[in-house]
Each structure stands twice: as C-alpha cells, then as structure tokens.
Design an enzyme around this catalytic site. Sequence first.
Site, PDB file in Angstrom:
ATOM      1  N   GLU A  94      17.942  73.739 -24.867  1.00 32.94           N
ATOM      2  CA  GLU A  94      18.238  72.491 -24.482  1.00 32.94           C
ATOM      3  C   GLU A  94      18.982  71.617 -25.423  1.00 32.94           C
ATOM      4  OE1 GLU A  94      15.579  74.119 -23.689  1.00 32.94           O
ATOM      5  OE2 GLU A  94      15.067  73.659 -21.628  1.00 32.94           O
ATOM      6  N   HIS A 100      21.706  72.640 -27.206  1.00 31.11           N
ATOM      7  CA  HIS A 100      23.070  72.748 -26.651  1.00 31.11           C
ATOM      8  C   HIS A 100      23.251  71.929 -25.544  1.00 31.11           C
ATOM      9  CE1 HIS A 100      22.290  76.777 -28.720  1.00 31.11           C
ATOM     10  NE2 HIS A 100      23.307  76.385 -29.696  1.00 31.11           N
ATOM     11  N   VAL A 106      16.996  67.884 -30.737  1.00 33.06           N
ATOM     12  CA  VAL A 106      16.187  68.253 -29.464  1.00 33.06           C
ATOM     13  C   VAL A 106      15.165  69.016 -29.899  1.00 33.06           C
ATOM     14  CG1 VAL A 106      16.265  68.717 -26.958  1.00 33.06           C
ATOM     15  CG2 VAL A 106      18.214  67.827 -28.284  1.00 33.06           C
ATOM     16  N   ARG A 139      17.277  80.844 -32.954  1.00 33.36           N
ATOM     17  CA  ARG A 139      16.463  81.969 -33.529  1.00 33.36           C
ATOM     18  C   ARG A 139      15.141  81.883 -33.458  1.00 33.36           C
ATOM     19  NH1 ARG A 139      20.551  80.392 -37.493  1.00 33.36           N
ATOM     20  NH2 ARG A 139      21.851  82.011 -38.338  1.00 33.36           N
TER      21      ARG A 139
HETATM   22  P1  AMP Z   1      24.604  76.648 -32.916  1.00 32.99           P
HETATM   23  O1  AMP Z   1      24.852  77.514 -31.585  1.00 32.99           O
HETATM   24  O2  AMP Z   1      23.053  76.953 -33.353  1.00 32.99           O
HETATM   25  O3  AMP Z   1      25.453  76.748 -33.864  1.00 32.99           O
HETATM   26  O4  AMP Z   1      24.513  74.992 -32.577  1.00 32.99           O
HETATM   27  C1  AMP Z   1      25.461  74.628 -31.692  1.00 32.99           C
HETATM   28  C2  AMP Z   1      25.483  73.008 -31.929  1.00 32.99           C
HETATM   29  O5  AMP Z   1      24.299  72.669 -31.196  1.00 32.99           O
HETATM   30  C3  AMP Z   1      25.331  72.526 -33.368  1.00 32.99           C
HETATM   31  O6  AMP Z   1      26.343  71.291 -33.430  1.00 32.99           O
HETATM   32  C4  AMP Z   1      24.084  72.422 -33.546  1.00 32.99           C
HETATM   33  O7  AMP Z   1      23.714  71.321 -34.522  1.00 32.99           O
HETATM   34  C5  AMP Z   1      23.528  72.013 -32.298  1.00 32.99           C
HETATM   35  N1  AMP Z   1      22.290  72.125 -32.029  1.00 32.99           N
HETATM   36  C6  AMP Z   1      21.566  73.344 -32.214  1.00 32.99           C
HETATM   37  N2  AMP Z   1      20.166  73.098 -32.133  1.00 32.99           N
HETATM   38  C7  AMP Z   1      19.939  71.804 -31.743  1.00 32.99           C
HETATM   39  C8  AMP Z   1      18.849  70.940 -31.523  1.00 32.99           C
HETATM   40  N3  AMP Z   1      17.565  71.436 -31.600  1.00 32.99           N
HETATM   41  N4  AMP Z   1      19.006  69.477 -31.483  1.00 32.99           N
HETATM   42  C9  AMP Z   1      20.315  68.817 -31.510  1.00 32.99           C
HETATM   43  N5  AMP Z   1      21.156  69.783 -31.817  1.00 32.99           N
HETATM   44  C10 AMP Z   1      21.229  71.221 -31.898  1.00 32.99           C
END
Ligand code: AMP
Length: 297
Positions: free
Chosen positions: A29, A31, A170, A181
Amino acid sequence: MKVVTTFREAREEARGRVVLVPTMGYFHEGHLRLMEKGRELGDTLMVSLFVNPLQFDDPADLARYPRDPDRDAGLAAEVGVDVLFVPPLEEMYPTEPFTRVVVSGLTETMEGVHRPGHFDGVATVVTKLLAGLRPHLAVFGRKDAQQLAVVKRLVVDLSIPVEIVGHPVVREPDGLALSSRNVFLGPDHRPTALELSRALMAAADLVEHGERRAAPIVAAARGAAPHLQFEYVELVDQDGLTRIERLDRPAFLAAAARVGPVRLIDALFFDLSPEGEPVPDRGVFLEAPSVLYREAG
Ligand code: AMP
C-alpha cells in the site's frame, strides 16, 4: 493499463500532464497510495518498476530482493495506472554507464554512511527515468526521507523541469512502515521491528507536548526502543539535511536499525503550521494488514 518495456513506448502513451511513480516493485500500500495520489495529480499515470542494481551496496540484498511482476501488474491496474514501465536491464543500462549522478553534501550522513554508493545509484536511475519518460510530476515517499531530499536537490541542480511531490509514510495498523523487505520479517522479529515506529511516535508525542530541543526529542525516540540497535537517529532539516538543535524549521526525524535479516528505515516529518509551530506527520495507518501478507497467505 499498458505494460511497456522501452522508454519510447512509454513516451508514446503520454497524454496531457504526466505523473511518474518510480518503484522497485513487490507492491504494497505504500506504493499503491503513491499511485492513487499520482492519479489525482495528472492525466497519464506512469509507474516504473525496476530493481536498480546500481543502488544496492550489498549483492546479497539485490539477489534476494522480492519480485513478483504479475502480481504487481494486477495491483497497478486496480489503482488505475495507465502505463507500467518495466524495463529490462538492457533498456536501462545498454552499456555500463560512464555518466553517474552524484549529489554531494546531502548524501554523506545517515543512509549515505551505512550504504556507500547507494545514493549515486538512486540519483543516476532517477535522472534516467526523468530524462527518458519526461514526467511533469513525480511522487516519492517520505519513508525514504533522505532520498526525497536528494531527488528534490538533483532536479534543481540539473534544471530538470519536473515537480517532486512527497507522500506521507504508509504504515501497518501497528505502525510498522510498509516495505517490500518486510516479507522477510519473521514473527519473532516483529516486536523489535515495531519499536522503530514507536520511537518516532514517542518523539512526536513529546513535540506535541511542547518540546522543541533536539536532544530530548532524539532521547525520547531512543528511550522508546530499548531492544533496537539503531544505526542512527537524527533530527535534520528537510532540505539541507543538516542536524538541528531546535525544531524551528521544517525537519524530519529519521532512524535506521537492523532487525534479524532486514534493515529497516523510517522517518517522521515535522512540517510547520502557519504560526510556525511544528506539526508531526505520523503518516497513514492502514486499517487491515497489508496486501503484502494477504497475498502471501
Ligand atoms: P521502493 O519500491 O521501495 O523503491 O519504493 C518506491 C517508492 O515508494 C519510493 O518513493 C518510496 O519512498 C515509496 N515508499 C515505499 N514504502 C513506502 C511507505 N511505507 N510509505 C510511503 N512511501 C513508501
């Protein structure tokens, strides 16, 4: 929703105002909320899904990074994504890049200390996505607080005409910030993992009770997480990422800790009210556990 693998195909789908949400997939969520936000902000919603080897400082972390592109495509279609850009390695890096984007200054603390080279990889791939897809706006999560500051800075430094929008963290109903992860966290790790968000919330409580000095705010965070071995807990200003002594400007408290097989990071932003008082952004709490676990059964 169109699934495309080349920059050219993705650009051909662009209509009106284009919004990009860059990701490494294995959607949760965190994403999906970014995508929903992106949906509101433009006409064509593009999501990129690319596990970027350049930003992994640990080969083992890259090798086991969770992937499920089919499930991701289903979730993206449900939230109204127009274009899912899933470039193979040859599209993103047809040759070993001689050009790297290095954002100095902002990358020498916190994550930069613990993940050498990480932000060069992030800055390089984000620049490529912005150059190749040409969005008007891109949405990034506040969970990766330092990354958000780095991206905001690089678009200014390189005159890239894009607006960067941050989205609140989130969280699971119990407070844990969502992360792909997290699937590697076993039930034994969960109580310790929860201390990370509790630490940040304790700091926010203290600020709401009027505390403005950094030292007690950081101490409250550490005190609320007796079993967590922090890599760092830092209160820094939102843009320059310099450590602050008093909470008198937009700032965030960021922390990282290793729990079992997973390295967790989290952040709590303090924005300023019109009166100049810090307002904690505790994030968005889900009402039920994340799809991350639901789908895994
Ligand atoms: P990632 O796939 O982990 O590289 O994340 C892709 C995007 O989603 C990045 O901009 C992250 O900061 C954002 N993101 C990942 N997890 C969260 C979360 N729990 N709350 C808000 N944004 C998130």
